[in-house]
Design an enzyme around this catalytic site. Structure first.
Site, PDB file in Angstrom:
ATOM      1  N   LEU A  12       0.832  -1.203   0.000  1.00 38.40           N
ATOM      2  CA  LEU A  12       0.000   0.000   0.000  1.00 38.40           C
ATOM      3  C   LEU A  12       0.871   1.259   0.000  1.00 38.40           C
ATOM      4  CD1 LEU A  12      -2.663  -1.095   2.639  1.00 38.40           C
ATOM      5  CD2 LEU A  12      -2.568  -1.530   0.171  1.00 38.40           C
ATOM      6  N   ALA A  14      -0.609   4.409  -1.590  1.00 39.81           N
ATOM      7  CA  ALA A  14      -1.448   5.413  -2.262  1.00 39.81           C
ATOM      8  C   ALA A  14      -1.810   6.579  -1.362  1.00 39.81           C
ATOM      9  CB  ALA A  14      -2.726   4.747  -2.774  1.00 39.81           C
ATOM     10  N   GLY A  15      -1.499   6.452  -0.068  1.00 41.26           N
ATOM     11  CA  GLY A  15      -1.939   7.474   0.877  1.00 41.26           C
ATOM     12  C   GLY A  15      -1.214   8.793   0.669  1.00 41.26           C
ATOM     13  N   ARG A  19       0.899  13.792   7.357  1.00 42.13           N
ATOM     14  CA  ARG A  19       1.623  14.121   8.594  1.00 42.13           C
ATOM     15  C   ARG A  19       3.118  14.330   8.359  1.00 42.13           C
ATOM     16  NH1 ARG A  19      -1.170   9.069  11.571  1.00 42.13           N
ATOM     17  NH2 ARG A  19      -1.421   8.475   9.392  1.00 42.13           N
ATOM     18  N   GLU A 161      -9.345   1.603  15.134  1.00 43.89           N
ATOM     19  CA  GLU A 161      -8.388   2.676  14.846  1.00 43.89           C
ATOM     20  C   GLU A 161      -8.348   3.667  16.009  1.00 43.89           C
ATOM     21  OE1 GLU A 161      -6.265   2.770  12.042  1.00 43.89           O
ATOM     22  OE2 GLU A 161      -7.059   0.750  12.227  1.00 43.89           O
TER      23      GLU A 161
HETATM   24  C1  UD1 Z   1      -2.792   1.800   9.412  1.00 46.42           C
HETATM   25  C2  UD1 Z   1      -3.847   0.844   9.989  1.00 46.42           C
HETATM   26  C3  UD1 Z   1      -3.597   0.734  11.484  1.00 46.42           C
HETATM   27  C4  UD1 Z   1      -2.194   0.233  11.748  1.00 46.42           C
HETATM   28  C5  UD1 Z   1      -1.155   1.101  11.054  1.00 46.42           C
HETATM   29  C6  UD1 Z   1       0.192   0.427  11.120  1.00 46.42           C
HETATM   30  C7  UD1 Z   1      -5.870   1.044   8.663  1.00 46.42           C
HETATM   31  C8  UD1 Z   1      -7.224   1.612   8.593  1.00 46.42           C
HETATM   32  N1  UD1 Z   1      -5.166   1.354   9.738  1.00 46.42           N
HETATM   33  O1  UD1 Z   1      -3.007   3.067  10.004  1.00 46.42           O
HETATM   34  O2  UD1 Z   1      -4.535  -0.180  12.042  1.00 46.42           O
HETATM   35  O3  UD1 Z   1      -1.935   0.207  13.137  1.00 46.42           O
HETATM   36  O4  UD1 Z   1      -1.493   1.290   9.656  1.00 46.42           O
HETATM   37  O5  UD1 Z   1       1.224   1.255  10.647  1.00 46.42           O
HETATM   38  O6  UD1 Z   1      -5.481   0.312   7.761  1.00 46.42           O
HETATM   39  N2  UD1 Z   1      -2.814   3.854   1.908  1.00 46.42           N
HETATM   40  C9  UD1 Z   1      -3.301   3.566   0.648  1.00 46.42           C
HETATM   41  N3  UD1 Z   1      -4.524   4.063   0.299  1.00 46.42           N
HETATM   42  C10 UD1 Z   1      -5.278   4.801   1.144  1.00 46.42           C
HETATM   43  C11 UD1 Z   1      -4.770   5.069   2.436  1.00 46.42           C
HETATM   44  C12 UD1 Z   1      -3.561   4.577   2.789  1.00 46.42           C
HETATM   45  O7  UD1 Z   1      -2.645   2.900  -0.156  1.00 46.42           O
HETATM   46  O8  UD1 Z   1      -6.367   5.215   0.755  1.00 46.42           O
HETATM   47  C13 UD1 Z   1      -1.471   3.366   2.270  1.00 46.42           C
HETATM   48  C14 UD1 Z   1      -0.555   4.444   2.759  1.00 46.42           C
HETATM   49  O9  UD1 Z   1       0.191   4.992   1.675  1.00 46.42           O
HETATM   50  C15 UD1 Z   1       0.333   3.722   3.747  1.00 46.42           C
HETATM   51  C16 UD1 Z   1      -0.565   2.605   4.270  1.00 46.42           C
HETATM   52  O10 UD1 Z   1      -1.600   2.473   3.339  1.00 46.42           O
HETATM   53  O11 UD1 Z   1       1.477   3.164   3.128  1.00 46.42           O
HETATM   54  C17 UD1 Z   1      -1.114   2.907   5.657  1.00 46.42           C
HETATM   55  O12 UD1 Z   1      -1.855   4.119   5.596  1.00 46.42           O
HETATM   56  P1  UD1 Z   1      -1.838   5.171   6.795  1.00 46.42           P
HETATM   57  O13 UD1 Z   1      -2.742   6.278   6.415  1.00 46.42           O
HETATM   58  O14 UD1 Z   1      -0.452   5.506   7.152  1.00 46.42           O
HETATM   59  O15 UD1 Z   1      -2.531   4.296   7.923  1.00 46.42           O
HETATM   60  P2  UD1 Z   1      -2.325   4.447   9.494  1.00 46.42           P
HETATM   61  O16 UD1 Z   1      -3.165   5.544   9.994  1.00 46.42           O
HETATM   62  O17 UD1 Z   1      -0.907   4.434   9.843  1.00 46.42           O
HETATM   63 CA    CA Z   2       0.921   4.567   8.675  1.00 46.71          CA
END
Ligand code: UD1
Ligand code: CA
Length: 488
Positions: A12, A14-15, A19, A161
Site C-alpha cells: 500500500l 497510495a496514501g 503528517r 483505529e
Molecule cells: C494503518 C492501519 C492501522 C495500523 C497502522 C500500522 C488502517 C485503517 N489502519 O493506520 O490499524 O496500526 O497502519 O502502521 O489500515 N494507503 C493507501 N490508500 C489509502 C490510504 C492509505 O494505499 O487510501 C497506504 C498508505 O500509503 C500507507 C498505508 O496504506 O502506506 C497505511 O496508511 P496510513 O494512512 O499511514 O494508515 P495508518 O493511519 O498508519
Molecule cells: Ca501509517
C-alpha cells in the site's frame, strides 16, 4: 496448508502522507540508502511471490517512476474512494480471477520488517489454516496505531483505529502492524462488505477482521518478537526513529561480520554498503550508497563516503568522497575532498586541503597539501608540491593535464590545461606551466629575483619595518666588527 500455495503481495503506497508535511511522497523518503517503499519491496522480493502489486494514487507518477527499474512489480491505481480497504480491494480485483492463494498485504510506510518475520507470519497462517493472520506488536506507547481487540478467550475479534477507539480500547497496548496474510477468497468476500462508517470516512482494511469473525472466519495474530520492527512512519519523528533502528541493525550486522565500529551512535551505514573483515570505522562517519570497503581499511573519524570503492588497507581520515576509487594502501586526508571520478592507485596519497575531481593519481604518487587536481592524469611516483592547481577550465571548456611518471613539481604551481609534463621532469616554485615540459626538463616561469637595497628606508621611513631593518643592520655590523677583532 501447503507451503507451495500461490502468494501475491500487495504493497500500500497510495496514501497522502499528510503528517510528513512534505512535497516528497511519504513512501519515497529515504532511510539507510533506500526509500521506505524500497525497503518494503526489497524485503518482499525475497519471498516466493508470483505477483507483487503496489497500490498508488497520491503523487502516483513519482512513485511509478521510482518503481521503474524494479522488475516484476505491477502498479494498481486507487480511485477516489479512500482507505486501506479500498486500496487492497482494487489490488485484489486486479488479480487473475482464478487466483486462490494467499495475499500478503504490506504497508509502504512500515519499512523495518525482515523477510524472516514475514516468512514466519506466512507459515503460522498456513499452519492454522486461518482466513487472516495479522502481525501485532506490544508498544509502550501505542498512540496512533490500530489496536488489536481480543475476546475473553484471547482470540482476535477486531481492530479499532485510534480515532474510533473508546478510552478502554485506546488503553490496549497491542497494535496492528499493518501487515497481514489473507486467504484470497475470504479477503475478496469480506472486502465487499467493508463500509466507510468511521471517524475518517474511509474503507478500513482493518474492518475485514471483524467482518470475517462475524461470519465464522478464523483470524490469528502473530506477535512480533521485537516490537520495533512494526514501526510505522507517519511523520518525521518516526522517520528518524526508523532510520536509527535500521542503522543500529546494520552496524550490529557488520560488527558480527568482523568490522570494528568504534562508536555505533555516530556511525551511519547504508543498507546498500559492503564491508570486508577487519575494516575499522572511527566515530562520526557516514558510509553510504554503493560503497564497498576492502579488508583492513580504516575510515574516519569525521568522514563521508558515497558510492566509493576503497581498497585493502587504505586510510581515509576526515574526508568527503563521492564516486571515488581509493586504491589499496592509499591515504586520504585529513581534510580532503574527492569528487566524482577521482581514482587513486595503490599507495597514492591525497593529503590536507586537497580537492580531486575526474583524475587518476598513479601508484605511489602524492598530492600532499593545499591543491586542486581536476581532469588530470598523474603517473607513478609523482610528487606535486604544496599548492598545485590544475587550471582545467578556460571559461568555455574543461581541458586535461597530463603528468608523467616520477615528475616532481615545485610549490605553488599552476598547470594551465591542456598541458603535459613528461616523465621525470621538474618545475620550479611558483611556476605557471602553460607549455608542455619535455621529459627530464626543469621548467621555470618565474623571473629571477631582484633585491632593491634600502627600499624600505626610502619609501617607508619612520615605520616599524624601517626601524626593525635598521636594528638588524646594526646588529649585523656589530657582529662583523667583533669578527674582525677576532681575526686580528
Ligand atoms: C494503518 C492501519 C492501522 C495500523 C497502522 C500500522 C488502517 C485503517 N489502519 O493506520 O490499524 O496500526 O497502519 O502502521 O489500515 N494507503 C493507501 N490508500 C489509502 C490510504 C492509505 O494505499 O487510501 C497506504 C498508505 O500509503 C500507507 C498505508 O496504506 O502506506 C497505511 O496508511 P496510513 O494512512 O499511514 O494508515 P495508518 O493511519 O498508519
Ligand atoms: Ca501509517
Amino acid at each position: 496448508m501447503t507451503d507451495n500455495t500461490d502468494l501475491a503481495i500487495v504493497i500500500l503506497a497510495a496514501g497522502q502522507g499528510t503528517r510528513m508535511r512534505s512535497k516528497l511522497p511519504k513512501v519515497l523518503h529515504p532511510i539507510g540508502g533506500r526509500t521506505l517503499l524500497g525497503h518494503v519491496l526489497h524485503t518482499a522480493q525475497q519471498l516466493p511471490a508470483s505477483i507483487v502489486r503496489v497500490v498508488v494514487r497520491h503523487e502516483r507518477d513519482r512513485i511509478v517512476q521510482a518503481l521503474e527499474d524494479i522488475p516484476g512489480v505491477d502498479v494498481v491505481d486507487q480511485d477516489e474512494i479512500p482507505g486501506t480497504g479500498r486500496a487492497v480491494q482494487l489490488a485484489v480485483e486486479a488479480l487473475p480471477a482464478e487466483f486462490q492463494g494467499d495475499v500478503l498485504v504490506l504497508s509502504g510506510d512500515v519499512p523495518l520488517l525482515e523477510t524472516d518475520t514475514l516468512g514466519a507470519l506466512l507459515e503460522a497462517h498456513r499452519a492454522a489454516a486461518a482466513d487472516a493472520t495479522l502481525l501485532s506488536a506490544t508498544l509502550d506507547d501505542p498512540t496512533g496505531y490500530g489496536r488489536v481487540i481480543r475476546d475473553a478467550d484471547g482470540s482476535v475479534s477486531r481492530i479499532v483505529e485510534q480515532k474510533d477507539a473508546s478510552e478502554d480500547e485506546a488503553a490496549v497496548a497491542e497494535i496492528n502492524a499493518g501487515v497481514y496474510v489473507f486467504r484470497a477468497a475470504s479477503l475478496r468476500e469480506s472486502l465487499a462488505r467493508v463500509g466507510t462508517a468511521n471517524a475518517q470516512g474511509e474503507m478500513y482494511l482493518t474492518d475485514v477482521v471483524r467482518l470475517l469473525r462475524e461470519t465464522g472466519g478464523q483470524v490469528a495474530a502473530q506477535a512480533a518478537s521485537d516490537a520495533r520492527i512494526a514501526l510505522g512512519v507517519n511523520d518525521r519523528v518516526q522517520l528518524s526513529e526508523a532510520a536509527a533502528i535500521l542503522n543500529a541493525r546494520i552496524v550490529r550486522r557488520w560488527q558480527r561480520e568482523g568490522v570494528t565500529i568504534q562508536d555505533p551512535a555516530t556511525t551511519w551505514i547504508d543498507d546498500t554498503v559492503t564491508l570486508a573483515q577487519d575494516v575499522t570505522i572511527l566515530p562520526n562517519t557516514h558510509i553510504l550508497g554503493a560503497t564497498t570497503i576492502a579488508e583492513g581499511a580504516t575510515i574516519g573519524p569525521d568522514t563521508s563516503l558515497v558510492d566509493c570503492e576503497v581498497g585493502e588497507g587504505a586510510t581515509v581520515r576526515r574526508a568527503d568522497a563521492t564516486l571515488a576509487v581509493i586504491g589499496a594502501g592509499a591515504s586520504v586526508g585529513p581534510f580532503a575532498y574527492l569528487r566524482a571520478g577521482a581514482e587513486l592507485a595503490a599507495g597514492a596519497k591525497v593529503g590536507t586541503y586537497v580537492e580531486v575531481k575526474n583524475s587518476q593519481i598513479g601508484e605511489g604518487s602524492k598530492v600532499p597539501h593545499l591543491s586542486y587536481v581536476g581532469d588530470t592524469t598523474i603517473g607513478r611516483g609523482v610528487n606535486l608540491g604544496a599548492g598545485a592547481i590544475t587550471a582545467n577550465y578556460d571559461d568555455i571548456a574543461k581541458h586535461r593535464t597530463e603528468i608523467g611518471d616520477e615528475v616532481h613539481t615545485g610549490s605553488h604551481n599552476v598547470f594551465v590545461a591542456p598541458v603535459r609534463i613528461e616523465a621525470g621532469a621538474k618545475t620550479g616554485a611558483g611556476a605557471v606551466i602553460r607549455k608542455d615540459v619535455p621529459a627530464g626538463a626543469l621548467a621555470l616561469s618565474v623571473a629571477p629575483q631582484r633585491n632593491i637595497e634600502g627600499w624600505v628606508d626610502k619609501n617607508r621611513a619612520g615605520t616599524a619595518a624601517a626601524a626593525a631593518a635598521e636594528r638588524a643592520r646594526s646588529a649585523e655590523k656589530a657582529a662583523d666588527g667583533a669578527q674582525e677583532q677576532d681575526d686580528h
